[in-house]
Design a protein around this motif. Sequence first.
Motif, PDB file in Angstrom:
ATOM      1  N   PRO A 298       4.355  -7.828   5.738  1.00 50.49           N
ATOM      2  CA  PRO A 298       3.191  -6.985   5.431  1.00 50.49           C
ATOM      3  C   PRO A 298       1.977  -7.295   6.295  1.00 50.49           C
ATOM      4  O   PRO A 298       1.696  -8.455   6.611  1.00 50.49           O
ATOM      5  CB  PRO A 298       2.914  -7.323   3.967  1.00 50.49           C
ATOM      6  CG  PRO A 298       3.329  -8.759   3.844  1.00 50.49           C
ATOM      7  CD  PRO A 298       4.488  -8.959   4.805  1.00 50.49           C
ATOM      8  N   THR A 299       1.275  -6.250   6.678  1.00 59.38           N
ATOM      9  CA  THR A 299      -0.035  -6.372   7.303  1.00 59.38           C
ATOM     10  C   THR A 299      -0.964  -5.445   6.547  1.00 59.38           C
ATOM     11  O   THR A 299      -0.739  -4.238   6.501  1.00 59.38           O
ATOM     12  CB  THR A 299      -0.005  -5.985   8.785  1.00 59.38           C
ATOM     13  OG1 THR A 299       0.980  -6.776   9.462  1.00 59.38           O
ATOM     14  CG2 THR A 299      -1.365  -6.212   9.429  1.00 59.38           C
ATOM     15  N   ASN A 300      -1.999  -6.023   5.949  1.00 61.93           N
ATOM     16  CA  ASN A 300      -2.831  -5.264   5.024  1.00 61.93           C
ATOM     17  C   ASN A 300      -4.208  -4.986   5.611  1.00 61.93           C
ATOM     18  O   ASN A 300      -4.944  -5.898   5.952  1.00 61.93           O
ATOM     19  CB  ASN A 300      -2.966  -6.039   3.704  1.00 61.93           C
ATOM     20  CG  ASN A 300      -3.478  -5.177   2.572  1.00 61.93           C
ATOM     21  OD1 ASN A 300      -4.511  -4.541   2.692  1.00 61.93           O
ATOM     22  ND2 ASN A 300      -2.751  -5.172   1.463  1.00 61.93           N
TER      23      ASN A 300
ATOM     24  N   ASP B 253      11.163  -2.831   8.768  1.00 59.28           N
ATOM     25  CA  ASP B 253      10.963  -4.215   9.167  1.00 59.28           C
ATOM     26  C   ASP B 253       9.528  -4.671   9.009  1.00 59.28           C
ATOM     27  O   ASP B 253       9.251  -5.871   8.968  1.00 59.28           O
ATOM     28  CB  ASP B 253      11.434  -4.436  10.607  1.00 59.28           C
ATOM     29  CG  ASP B 253      10.719  -3.538  11.622  1.00 59.28           C
ATOM     30  OD1 ASP B 253       9.841  -2.749  11.209  1.00 59.28           O
ATOM     31  OD2 ASP B 253      11.050  -3.627  12.814  1.00 59.28           O
ATOM     32  N   GLN B 254       8.593  -3.721   8.905  1.00 63.51           N
ATOM     33  CA  GLN B 254       7.190  -4.055   8.723  1.00 63.51           C
ATOM     34  C   GLN B 254       6.556  -3.103   7.715  1.00 63.51           C
ATOM     35  O   GLN B 254       7.013  -1.967   7.545  1.00 63.51           O
ATOM     36  CB  GLN B 254       6.424  -3.973  10.043  1.00 63.51           C
ATOM     37  CG  GLN B 254       6.773  -5.075  11.041  1.00 63.51           C
ATOM     38  CD  GLN B 254       5.944  -4.961  12.308  1.00 63.51           C
ATOM     39  OE1 GLN B 254       5.957  -3.948  12.983  1.00 63.51           O
ATOM     40  NE2 GLN B 254       5.215  -6.024  12.641  1.00 63.51           N
ATOM     41  N   LEU B 255       5.500  -3.587   7.074  1.00 63.89           N
ATOM     42  CA  LEU B 255       4.781  -2.797   6.089  1.00 63.89           C
ATOM     43  C   LEU B 255       3.302  -2.833   6.446  1.00 63.89           C
ATOM     44  O   LEU B 255       2.704  -3.911   6.516  1.00 63.89           O
ATOM     45  CB  LEU B 255       4.998  -3.383   4.690  1.00 63.89           C
ATOM     46  CG  LEU B 255       4.418  -2.631   3.498  1.00 63.89           C
ATOM     47  CD1 LEU B 255       5.212  -1.359   3.243  1.00 63.89           C
ATOM     48  CD2 LEU B 255       4.438  -3.519   2.255  1.00 63.89           C
TER      49      LEU B 255
ATOM     50  N   ASN C  64       4.853   1.381  15.274  1.00 65.00           N
ATOM     51  CA  ASN C  64       6.262   1.032  15.111  1.00 65.00           C
ATOM     52  C   ASN C  64       6.971   2.101  14.285  1.00 65.00           C
ATOM     53  O   ASN C  64       6.644   2.292  13.109  1.00 65.00           O
ATOM     54  CB  ASN C  64       6.363  -0.332  14.419  1.00 65.00           C
ATOM     55  CG  ASN C  64       7.798  -0.752  14.160  1.00 65.00           C
ATOM     56  OD1 ASN C  64       8.758  -0.090  14.548  1.00 65.00           O
ATOM     57  ND2 ASN C  64       7.957  -1.884  13.482  1.00 65.00           N
ATOM     58  N   PRO C  65       7.958   2.805  14.848  1.00 65.24           N
ATOM     59  CA  PRO C  65       8.635   3.866  14.095  1.00 65.24           C
ATOM     60  C   PRO C  65       9.523   3.345  12.975  1.00 65.24           C
ATOM     61  O   PRO C  65       9.923   4.119  12.096  1.00 65.24           O
ATOM     62  CB  PRO C  65       9.460   4.580  15.173  1.00 65.24           C
ATOM     63  CG  PRO C  65       9.715   3.532  16.208  1.00 65.24           C
ATOM     64  CD  PRO C  65       8.474   2.689  16.228  1.00 65.24           C
ATOM     65  N   ASP C  66       9.839   2.057  12.982  1.00 66.60           N
ATOM     66  CA  ASP C  66      10.700   1.484  11.949  1.00 66.60           C
ATOM     67  C   ASP C  66       9.910   0.849  10.803  1.00 66.60           C
ATOM     68  O   ASP C  66      10.503   0.278   9.891  1.00 66.60           O
ATOM     69  CB  ASP C  66      11.625   0.435  12.566  1.00 66.60           C
ATOM     70  CG  ASP C  66      12.592   1.039  13.571  1.00 66.60           C
ATOM     71  OD1 ASP C  66      13.091   2.153  13.316  1.00 66.60           O
ATOM     72  OD2 ASP C  66      12.825   0.406  14.617  1.00 66.60           O
ATOM     73  N   ALA C  67       8.599   0.946  10.857  1.00 64.62           N
ATOM     74  CA  ALA C  67       7.747   0.378   9.815  1.00 64.62           C
ATOM     75  C   ALA C  67       7.485   1.418   8.727  1.00 64.62           C
ATOM     76  O   ALA C  67       7.679   2.627   8.925  1.00 64.62           O
ATOM     77  CB  ALA C  67       6.436  -0.099  10.408  1.00 64.62           C
ATOM     78  N   LEU C  68       7.015   0.942   7.583  1.00 59.63           N
ATOM     79  CA  LEU C  68       6.577   1.815   6.506  1.00 59.63           C
ATOM     80  C   LEU C  68       5.058   1.736   6.427  1.00 59.63           C
ATOM     81  O   LEU C  68       4.481   0.650   6.366  1.00 59.63           O
ATOM     82  CB  LEU C  68       7.190   1.378   5.174  1.00 59.63           C
ATOM     83  CG  LEU C  68       6.796   2.211   3.943  1.00 59.63           C
ATOM     84  CD1 LEU C  68       7.342   3.627   4.064  1.00 59.63           C
ATOM     85  CD2 LEU C  68       7.288   1.541   2.659  1.00 59.63           C
ATOM     86  N   TYR C  69       4.406   2.898   6.417  1.00 60.99           N
ATOM     87  CA  TYR C  69       2.957   2.989   6.383  1.00 60.99           C
ATOM     88  C   TYR C  69       2.526   3.475   5.004  1.00 60.99           C
ATOM     89  O   TYR C  69       2.860   4.587   4.598  1.00 60.99           O
ATOM     90  CB  TYR C  69       2.460   3.925   7.490  1.00 60.99           C
ATOM     91  CG  TYR C  69       2.826   3.414   8.870  1.00 60.99           C
ATOM     92  CD1 TYR C  69       1.924   2.659   9.606  1.00 60.99           C
ATOM     93  CD2 TYR C  69       4.096   3.648   9.399  1.00 60.99           C
ATOM     94  CE1 TYR C  69       2.272   2.150  10.861  1.00 60.99           C
ATOM     95  CE2 TYR C  69       4.452   3.137  10.646  1.00 60.99           C
ATOM     96  CZ  TYR C  69       3.548   2.405  11.366  1.00 60.99           C
ATOM     97  OH  TYR C  69       3.895   1.891  12.594  1.00 60.99           O
TER      98      TYR C  69
ATOM     99  N   GLY D 235       3.229   7.512  16.748  1.00 64.59           N
ATOM    100  CA  GLY D 235       4.613   7.051  16.648  1.00 64.59           C
ATOM    101  C   GLY D 235       5.106   6.680  15.272  1.00 64.59           C
ATOM    102  O   GLY D 235       6.301   6.418  15.086  1.00 64.59           O
ATOM    103  N   ALA D 236       4.230   6.621  14.261  1.00 60.70           N
ATOM    104  CA  ALA D 236       4.668   6.287  12.906  1.00 60.70           C
ATOM    105  C   ALA D 236       5.571   7.387  12.361  1.00 60.70           C
ATOM    106  O   ALA D 236       5.308   8.574  12.568  1.00 60.70           O
ATOM    107  CB  ALA D 236       3.460   6.096  11.998  1.00 60.70           C
TER     108      ALA D 236
END
Length: 315
Positions: free
Chosen positions: A79-81, A27-29, A122-127, A162-163
């Motif tokens: 996205p958050t850059n 849901d987030q990047l 956020n565990p549902d995000a992609l890092y 938590g990532a």
Amino acid sequence: MHKQLLLAGCFFSSILFPLQANAQDFDQLYVFGDSLSDTGNFYNASGGTFPPSPPYSQGRFSNDRIWTEYLAADLGATPTNFAFGGATTGSNNTIPIPGSVATLPGLQQEIARFQATNPTSNPDALYVIWAGANDYLGGGITDPSVPVNNLSGAITTLAESGAENFLVVNLPDLGKIPGTNDSPQASSLSTLTNLHNLGLDTSLNALSSNYDINIYDLDVSSLFADAIAQPAKYGFTNVTDACLSDTGICSNPDEYLFWDELHPTNAGHKIIGEVAVSRLQAEPVPEPGAGLGILAFGGVGAMALLKRRYQKTVK
């Protein structure tokens, strides 16, 4: 990149573990790294003076959108850059702002800035993490274990907060980009790139044994090597020179792999983005023990993504 120094078994044939999360589940990047992923952070810090627009595109170190933008759009993720042009994997930044004494961040400060507003990841995000080129090109690093350990530390820090899902990108051959391919340092940079990528692969294996995380390893090294070896396959006619030079801008940037001496064109970035999405959306392959598999991706024709998704359980 013409003769990329690779350990064949490491990059071209790997055991791929079944995926538990599809790419569309993110849901987030969150993006960390250097100018290869920066969508305007350095530009804003410089007061809109660098990279100059035009010829660069609205704060990007390219002529249009870059790969992380394509990735976010394709995933439908917000996205958050945090990536900054000039960032090393450590605490240094190799690009000074003209007329300023401001200290710009390296990867470690980018992670710290993220954690300042996100103490729990956020565990549902992609890092997304892509860094290391500046360590060798401007940071004076000659020991690949230093950047590799920094990258491992960045992943560890995020994982402990938590990532759970990471896309980690290796380096293209730094001795084969336009800014170095005719230089006396080209051979040593190629060797450093190879050692960096091998060390990163080993490091990710070690991380996978200690954390319950999913690491998708994006092999841009092989992608660029393949594009240079077979440019027509990717729609390129020039894969060794920069489109932007002292004499002006080429008339056909979409046919160039490189925009300037260091960075890909928008066309190059688009291919990286497409390959990244393909890597994240890969179908499960045979379980470990069923043999090594090669995964072919249509469209971009990239053997580059023959990488495993590392997954282990915390003991």
